[in-house]
Enzyme design. Sequence first.
Site, PDB file in Angstrom:
ATOM      1  N   ASN A   8       0.728  -0.690  -0.148  1.00  0.00           N
ATOM      2  CA  ASN A   8      -0.466  -0.053   0.227  1.00  0.00           C
ATOM      3  C   ASN A   8       0.406   2.250  -0.405  1.00  0.00           C
ATOM      4  OD1 ASN A   8      -2.072   1.681   0.685  1.00  0.00           O
ATOM      5  ND2 ASN A   8      -2.732   0.853   2.698  1.00  0.00           N
ATOM      6  N   ARG A 101      -2.622  -1.881  -3.572  1.00  0.00           N
ATOM      7  CA  ARG A 101      -3.464  -0.811  -3.430  1.00  0.00           C
ATOM      8  C   ARG A 101      -3.597   0.326  -4.273  1.00  0.00           C
ATOM      9  NH1 ARG A 101      -5.231   3.261   0.644  1.00  0.00           N
ATOM     10  NH2 ARG A 101      -7.332   4.038  -0.195  1.00  0.00           N
ATOM     11  N   HIS A 190     -13.042   3.204  -0.486  1.00  0.00           N
ATOM     12  CA  HIS A 190     -13.371   1.607   0.332  1.00  0.00           C
ATOM     13  C   HIS A 190     -13.796   0.538   0.060  1.00  0.00           C
ATOM     14  CE1 HIS A 190     -12.920   5.075   4.013  1.00  0.00           C
ATOM     15  NE2 HIS A 190     -12.017   4.938   3.218  1.00  0.00           N
ATOM     16  N   ARG A 251     -12.071  15.683   7.117  1.00  0.00           N
ATOM     17  CA  ARG A 251     -13.004  15.663   5.899  1.00  0.00           C
ATOM     18  C   ARG A 251     -13.821  16.396   6.196  1.00  0.00           C
ATOM     19  NH1 ARG A 251     -11.322  10.409   2.670  1.00  0.00           N
ATOM     20  NH2 ARG A 251      -9.286  10.724   3.439  1.00  0.00           N
ATOM     21  N   GLU A 394      -8.110  -4.918   5.261  1.00  0.00           N
ATOM     22  CA  GLU A 394      -8.270  -5.083   3.732  1.00  0.00           C
ATOM     23  C   GLU A 394      -6.733  -5.622   2.754  1.00  0.00           C
ATOM     24  OE1 GLU A 394      -8.806  -0.911   4.976  1.00  0.00           O
ATOM     25  OE2 GLU A 394      -9.275  -0.618   2.972  1.00  0.00           O
TER      26      GLU A 394
END
Length: 408
Positions: A8, A101, A190, A251, A394
């Site tokens: 990743n 990823r 996601h 955010r 993940e």
Amino acid sequence: MIPVLVINSGSSSFKYQLLDMATERTLASGLVERIGEPVGVARHTVYATPTDGPAPAFLDATRTRELPIPDHTAGFAVMLDAFAADGPSLDEQPPVAVGHRVVHGGARFFEPTLITPLVEINIDELSVLAPLHNPANLAGIHAARRAFPDVPHVAVFDTAFHQTLAPAAYTYAINAEVAASHRIRRYGFHGTSHKFVSEAAAAFLGRPLGELKQIVFHLGNGASVTAIDGGRSIDTSMGFTPLEGLVMGTRSGDIDPAVLFQLQRRAGMDVDDLDDLLNKRSGLLGLAGSNDLRDIRAGIERGDERAILAFQVYVHRLRAYAGAYLAQLGGADVISFTAGVGENAPLVRSGALETLGFAGVEIDHERNESPDRGIRVISTDASPVTVLVVPTDEELEIARQTLGVSRA
Ligand code: ADP
């Protein structure tokens, strides 16, 4: 042993994990960061493999090294040194495949994809849509292909799971020509986590994925919720970028776009200021001074009014999406919570669902408060909708998809 390496990669760091896909256990993981700075940091952790039973891997040893790491290729050399020094030996058990990823697959990549020079060009071209992420992901791919030239490399896209959205769900109601010429639409993110959690939920309940209507709340620093019908994503809260939707650590999530016009016209903010404001200085951080829900919880306990309001805004948004997705799905069989907040904050879970008794959602408060770690039910036995906490993984999902493609 079927070792698969998962990468990743960010712009100045990358994480890696080596999994044995015969047992789906993590053998080693690490982080190489501060790439390009005067002193870089590399952390390598080796997990002792339990001899019997499906117990999770447990921590054996971590070694941290500090040294200059000028670029990603140097970072991979440092990673290979760490494997050689602390194990497991990649010479004895080389990875059979490497999974990467990749944040943005645009409207082009529906599935995990074997990386070829043409695929690299496509990922690069999609940097227009993800200028911070795709180039960083590509830097990792280039370095990894140099380090492991003889094994298949597979790209697993954050957006891919949401490519099943219907046009009604992914189209913004803006001028169609403008949208088409700039590829403005909802993509969703996601996806790897939403797919993993919805499949884990079905397996845990012993029910066919194809028969279940599910809502998955992935609540980490970034947060999104997805409506999943029979294993297919039909709606998701993140859109053109990961800024849309829920209130997140830093955010804003959903906001009236006219607020931006106002700030530009009246507060003299330019586009970079606004980007910074909404992505980095908003959400829980902007409301209460910390992006970490643990701090918000401590603030609530102290009676801090900013923390109380931040929590209320966060939960109000969750509830709005829960209601919307129950409507889009025509009811749900399963609602799951995952990621740092979803797995660890009972107050958020109950807050999100407490008004949904009318829709068949009944939380069992004792179960919800339980400190258990694994996949678990937190609804009452009589609740028509089953509510779960499902730890996400993940890296395991990327490794599964990578192995699937490399064997095809
Ligand atoms: P990321 O999106 O960075 O992968 P994670 O899924 O690891 O994030 O979630 C990180 C967030 O989870 C933290 O910022 C914090 O808000 C929350 N979190 C982690 N542990 C706890 C806890 N024990 N209680 C409440 N919130 C937690």
